[in-house]
Motif scaffolding. Structure first.
Motif, PDB file in Angstrom:
ATOM      1  N   TYR A  58       1.033 -15.544  -7.126  1.00  0.00           N
ATOM      2  CA  TYR A  58       1.277 -14.290  -7.838  1.00  0.00           C
ATOM      3  C   TYR A  58       1.577 -13.161  -6.857  1.00  0.00           C
ATOM      4  CZ  TYR A  58       0.761 -10.385 -11.010  1.00  0.00           C
ATOM      5  OH  TYR A  58       0.992  -9.243 -11.731  1.00  0.00           O
ATOM      6  N   TRP A  59       0.847 -13.115  -5.768  1.00  0.00           N
ATOM      7  CA  TRP A  59       1.084 -12.065  -4.773  1.00  0.00           C
ATOM      8  C   TRP A  59       2.452 -12.227  -4.128  1.00  0.00           C
ATOM      9  CZ3 TRP A  59      -4.475 -12.198  -2.337  1.00  0.00           C
ATOM     10  CH2 TRP A  59      -5.353 -11.537  -3.211  1.00  0.00           C
ATOM     11  N   PHE A  60       2.909 -13.457  -3.929  1.00  0.00           N
ATOM     12  CA  PHE A  60       4.261 -13.676  -3.421  1.00  0.00           C
ATOM     13  C   PHE A  60       5.275 -13.088  -4.400  1.00  0.00           C
ATOM     14  CE2 PHE A  60       8.169 -16.148  -3.404  1.00  0.00           C
ATOM     15  CZ  PHE A  60       8.566 -15.979  -2.088  1.00  0.00           C
ATOM     16  N   HIS A  61       5.057 -13.334  -5.689  1.00  0.00           N
ATOM     17  CA  HIS A  61       5.932 -12.799  -6.732  1.00  0.00           C
ATOM     18  C   HIS A  61       5.939 -11.264  -6.710  1.00  0.00           C
ATOM     19  CE1 HIS A  61       7.890 -12.379 -10.618  1.00  0.00           C
ATOM     20  NE2 HIS A  61       6.885 -11.623 -11.008  1.00  0.00           N
ATOM     21  N   LEU A  62       4.760 -10.665  -6.622  1.00  0.00           N
ATOM     22  CA  LEU A  62       4.686  -9.190  -6.571  1.00  0.00           C
ATOM     23  C   LEU A  62       5.397  -8.639  -5.345  1.00  0.00           C
ATOM     24  CD1 LEU A  62       1.021  -8.342  -7.659  1.00  0.00           C
ATOM     25  CD2 LEU A  62       3.133  -7.977  -8.944  1.00  0.00           C
ATOM     26  N   ARG A  63       5.208  -9.279  -4.203  1.00  0.00           N
ATOM     27  CA  ARG A  63       5.871  -8.825  -2.972  1.00  0.00           C
ATOM     28  C   ARG A  63       7.385  -8.919  -3.107  1.00  0.00           C
ATOM     29  NH1 ARG A  63       1.374 -11.665  -0.103  1.00  0.00           N
ATOM     30  NH2 ARG A  63       0.184 -10.039   0.945  1.00  0.00           N
ATOM     31  N   SER A  64       7.864  -9.988  -3.722  1.00  0.00           N
ATOM     32  CA  SER A  64       9.311 -10.151  -3.854  1.00  0.00           C
ATOM     33  C   SER A  64       9.885  -9.123  -4.829  1.00  0.00           C
ATOM     34  CB  SER A  64       9.671 -11.571  -4.283  1.00  0.00           C
ATOM     35  OG  SER A  64       9.195 -11.851  -5.571  1.00  0.00           O
ATOM     36  N   GLN A  65       9.123  -8.723  -5.843  1.00  0.00           N
ATOM     37  CA  GLN A  65       9.578  -7.682  -6.766  1.00  0.00           C
ATOM     38  C   GLN A  65       9.630  -6.334  -6.066  1.00  0.00           C
ATOM     39  OE1 GLN A  65       6.918  -7.775 -10.128  1.00  0.00           O
ATOM     40  NE2 GLN A  65       8.442  -8.830 -11.356  1.00  0.00           N
ATOM     41  N   ASP A  66       8.685  -6.081  -5.174  1.00  0.00           N
ATOM     42  CA  ASP A  66       8.613  -4.806  -4.478  1.00  0.00           C
ATOM     43  C   ASP A  66       9.611  -4.700  -3.329  1.00  0.00           C
ATOM     44  OD1 ASP A  66       6.591  -4.050  -6.173  1.00  0.00           O
ATOM     45  OD2 ASP A  66       4.978  -4.360  -4.726  1.00  0.00           O
ATOM     46  N   ALA A  67      10.166  -5.824  -2.918  1.00  0.00           N
ATOM     47  CA  ALA A  67      11.056  -5.836  -1.752  1.00  0.00           C
ATOM     48  C   ALA A  67      12.319  -5.027  -2.021  1.00  0.00           C
ATOM     49  CB  ALA A  67      11.429  -7.272  -1.402  1.00  0.00           C
ATOM     50  N   GLU A  68      12.764  -4.367  -0.997  1.00  0.00           N
ATOM     51  CA  GLU A  68      14.020  -3.626  -1.072  1.00  0.00           C
ATOM     52  C   GLU A  68      15.151  -4.604  -0.799  1.00  0.00           C
ATOM     53  OE1 GLU A  68      14.660  -0.566  -2.140  1.00  0.00           O
ATOM     54  OE2 GLU A  68      12.525  -0.484  -2.610  1.00  0.00           O
ATOM     55  N   LEU A  69      15.768  -5.070  -1.869  1.00  0.00           N
ATOM     56  CA  LEU A  69      16.839  -6.043  -1.753  1.00  0.00           C
ATOM     57  C   LEU A  69      18.187  -5.352  -1.885  1.00  0.00           C
ATOM     58  CD1 LEU A  69      15.386  -8.760  -4.147  1.00  0.00           C
ATOM     59  CD2 LEU A  69      15.330  -8.769  -1.661  1.00  0.00           C
ATOM     60  N   PRO A  70      19.141  -5.752  -1.090  1.00  0.00           N
ATOM     61  CA  PRO A  70      20.488  -5.209  -1.284  1.00  0.00           C
ATOM     62  C   PRO A  70      20.985  -5.573  -2.684  1.00  0.00           C
ATOM     63  CG  PRO A  70      20.342  -6.424   0.785  1.00  0.00           C
ATOM     64  CD  PRO A  70      19.078  -6.667   0.030  1.00  0.00           C
ATOM     65  N   GLY A  71      21.496  -4.609  -3.412  1.00  0.00           N
ATOM     66  CA  GLY A  71      22.001  -4.850  -4.759  1.00  0.00           C
ATOM     67  C   GLY A  71      20.927  -4.922  -5.825  1.00  0.00           C
ATOM     68  N   LYS A  72      19.694  -4.545  -5.501  1.00  0.00           N
ATOM     69  CA  LYS A  72      18.589  -4.623  -6.470  1.00  0.00           C
ATOM     70  C   LYS A  72      18.904  -3.832  -7.735  1.00  0.00           C
ATOM     71  CE  LYS A  72      13.603  -4.079  -6.827  1.00  0.00           C
ATOM     72  NZ  LYS A  72      12.367  -3.737  -6.124  1.00  0.00           N
ATOM     73  N   HIS A  73      19.635  -2.740  -7.585  1.00  0.00           N
ATOM     74  CA  HIS A  73      19.965  -1.901  -8.744  1.00  0.00           C
ATOM     75  C   HIS A  73      20.900  -2.614  -9.728  1.00  0.00           C
ATOM     76  CE1 HIS A  73      23.292  -1.325  -5.963  1.00  0.00           C
ATOM     77  NE2 HIS A  73      24.020  -0.909  -6.987  1.00  0.00           N
ATOM     78  N   LEU A  74      21.489  -3.727  -9.315  1.00  0.00           N
ATOM     79  CA  LEU A  74      22.394  -4.483 -10.181  1.00  0.00           C
ATOM     80  C   LEU A  74      21.693  -5.593 -10.957  1.00  0.00           C
ATOM     81  CD1 LEU A  74      25.372  -4.790  -7.701  1.00  0.00           C
ATOM     82  CD2 LEU A  74      25.176  -3.237  -9.642  1.00  0.00           C
TER      83      LEU A  74
END
Length: 92
Positions: A58-74
């Protein structure tokens, strides 16, 4: 010696993990503790390993959601799927 992520109180084993600092904004407490409802060391060890694994996932999932990913706004957002609305599709 106690199984990892456990402590004993009045002969009962309890699970305990500290919430990582980067994830504390998702929690109301800095740690997670609860009864494993057993006096058996082997049962406590098994339950604690399972609980720790679930938290790690679950913490891996939360970290991946919080990550600043290129194109996240899409990315399509969950709320849009629930309401039946989807953003317009643009061919590239």
């Amino acid at each position: 010696m106690l199984p990892p992520h456990t402590f004993q109180k009045d002969g009962i084993y309890y699970f305990h993990r500290r919430v990582p600092a980067v994830l504390r904004k998702h929690y109301t407490s800095p740690g997670i503790s609860y009864s494993l409802r057993t006096r058996s060391k082997s049962v406590a060890a098994s339950r604690a390993v399972r609980a720790a694994g679930q938290l790690d996932e679950y913490w891996f999932h939360l970290r991946s959601q919080d990550a600043e990913l290129p194109g996240k706004h899409l990315l399509k957002m969950r709320d849009q799927h629930r309401s039946g609305r989807t953003p317009p599709h643009h061919d590239v």
